[in-house]
Design a protein around this motif. Structure first.
Motif, short mmCIF file in Angstrom:
data_model
loop_
_atom_site.label_atom_id
_atom_site.label_comp_id
_atom_site.label_asym_id
_atom_site.label_seq_id
_atom_site.Cartn_x
_atom_site.Cartn_y
_atom_site.Cartn_z
N LEU A 295 -4.26 -1.32 1.71
CA LEU A 295 -5.17 -2.19 2.46
C LEU A 295 -6.63 -1.78 2.33
O LEU A 295 -7.50 -2.44 2.89
CB LEU A 295 -4.75 -2.22 3.93
N GLY A 296 -6.90 -0.73 1.58
CA GLY A 296 -8.27 -0.30 1.33
C GLY A 296 -8.97 0.27 2.55
O GLY A 296 -10.20 0.14 2.67
N LEU A 297 -8.21 0.92 3.44
CA LEU A 297 -8.79 1.42 4.68
C LEU A 297 -9.58 2.70 4.47
O LEU A 297 -9.48 3.37 3.44
CB LEU A 297 -7.68 1.66 5.71
N HIS A 298 -10.35 3.06 5.50
CA HIS A 298 -11.14 4.29 5.49
C HIS A 298 -10.24 5.51 5.42
O HIS A 298 -10.55 6.49 4.75
CB HIS A 298 -12.01 4.33 6.75
N GLY A 299 -9.10 5.46 6.12
CA GLY A 299 -8.21 6.61 6.11
C GLY A 299 -7.07 6.47 7.08
O GLY A 299 -6.70 5.37 7.51
N VAL A 300 -6.51 7.61 7.46
CA VAL A 300 -5.42 7.66 8.42
C VAL A 300 -5.77 8.69 9.48
O VAL A 300 -6.57 9.59 9.26
CB VAL A 300 -4.07 8.03 7.75
N ALA A 301 -5.14 8.55 10.66
CA ALA A 301 -5.39 9.46 11.77
C ALA A 301 -4.06 9.80 12.42
O ALA A 301 -3.36 8.91 12.92
CB ALA A 301 -6.34 8.83 12.78
#
Length: 315
Positions: A295-301
């Motif tokens: 999904l091209g997200l900034h990252g994971v948390a």
């Protein structure tokens, strides 16, 4: 290199949440798999007008993050130890008062500067819809009060439509403009005190929550929240939270069988006494990393270090 390590190498950001009591060893064991350590943290007072003083352990972890080469965030919450949960009224008292918002923002900025934090993570939960503007105001006030190099992220309970986000007190477009990162808490779809047994953060639900948020927030500012824990549903009584290692121990001690639920990306087991368990482990984390990449997200948390499987080194 494992699949998880390979995928981590291409994710821009991996945030690990940690309790203020976390040990230096726990941070060091996970540091090579992280970019940011978010420490929980400090709570607002019951009147919403001030912030509790960071404990010695919390202050220690700011230095620990620096030594391990990690960015650090100080988590600001409305969690109440007295209530053993999030204090809805305290959040309202803060967010409904511009004076309280500005005072708390200045206080947090002072702590960040004095203790060397890289930024603030806002984790106010059970926000009332009427306080949505106050939540945006708080993020903006933090940005204004802190030096430009410091960042502000905000945790948002996951929903699958913008209307549902609004009903939970989140003006997603405004938060996406005000915050550096919006962390979707894409977990706790099921839990022992609010639902029957079920997956904690199934991937199809997570995808829908992200796609709804993407209608208002750029992908480059979104993090996918990942559970690193499990829940138990005992027959005839209340269940609770269990660590990943604890879930495995329960299954092993009962000589039960854990089943990987491919469609959800989580594990399920049923013990001989009728207790049902669901949990999300390193394999589950791997699936969420792949989804964030897709999904091209900034990252994971990841919530949280010490409960989840240890993260492998990035790259």
């Amino acid at each position: 290199m494992s699949l998880l390590a390979a995928t981590l190498a291409t994710v821009l950001s991996v945030t690990g949440f940690a309790l203020g009591s976390a040990t230096d060893r726990l941070v060091a064991d996970n540091a090579r798999g992280l970019t940011t350590l978010s420490v929980a943290g400090v709570s607002i007072t019951a009147d919403g007008a001030w912030v509790a003083r960071p404990t010695a352990d919390v202050r220690r972890l700011a230095g620990t993050a620096r030594r391990e080469g990690l960015r650090s965030e100080l988590l600001l919450s409305n969690y109440s130890n007295r209530q053993a949960g999030f204090d809805e009224r305290a959040a309202h008292r803060l967010l409904s008062s511009p004076t309280h918002v500005d005072r708390v923002a200045r206080r947090m900025a002072g702590v960040v500067r004095a203790q060397g934090w890289g930024g603030v993570n806002v984790d106010l939960e059970l926000v009332r819809r009427v306080d949505a503007a106050g939540l945006v105001r708080l993020v903006r006030a933090l940005q204004s009060a802190m030096p430009e190099a410091r960042t502000v992220s905000i945790d948002v309970s996951a929903s699958t439509s913008l209307a549902a986000y609004r009903s939970r007190g989140y003006r997603m477009a405004a938060l996406g403009r005000a915050a550096d990162t919006v962390v979707l808490m894409t977990y706790d779809l099921h839990g022992p005190t609010w639902s029957g047994p079920g997956p904690i953060g199934p991937t199809d639900w997570q995808r829908r929550a992200v796609e709804a948020a993407l209608d208002a927030v750029p992908a480059a500012r979104l993090d996918l929240g990942v559970a690193g824990y499990g829940y138990t549903w005992p027959r005839g009584r209340s269940g609770g939270t269990v660590t990943v290692a604890g879930a495995r121990r329960l299954v092993r001690a009962d000589d039960a069988t854990a089943v990987w639920k491919q469609g959800h990306g989580e594990w399920r087991a049923e013990l001989s006494n009728g207790t049902v368990l669901w949990w999300s482990d390193g394999r589950s984390f791997d699936r969420r990393v792949a989804l964030a990449e897709e999904l091209g997200l900034h990252g994971v948390a990841l919530w949280r270090l010490g409960s989840a499987d240890r993260l492998p080194a990035r790259g």
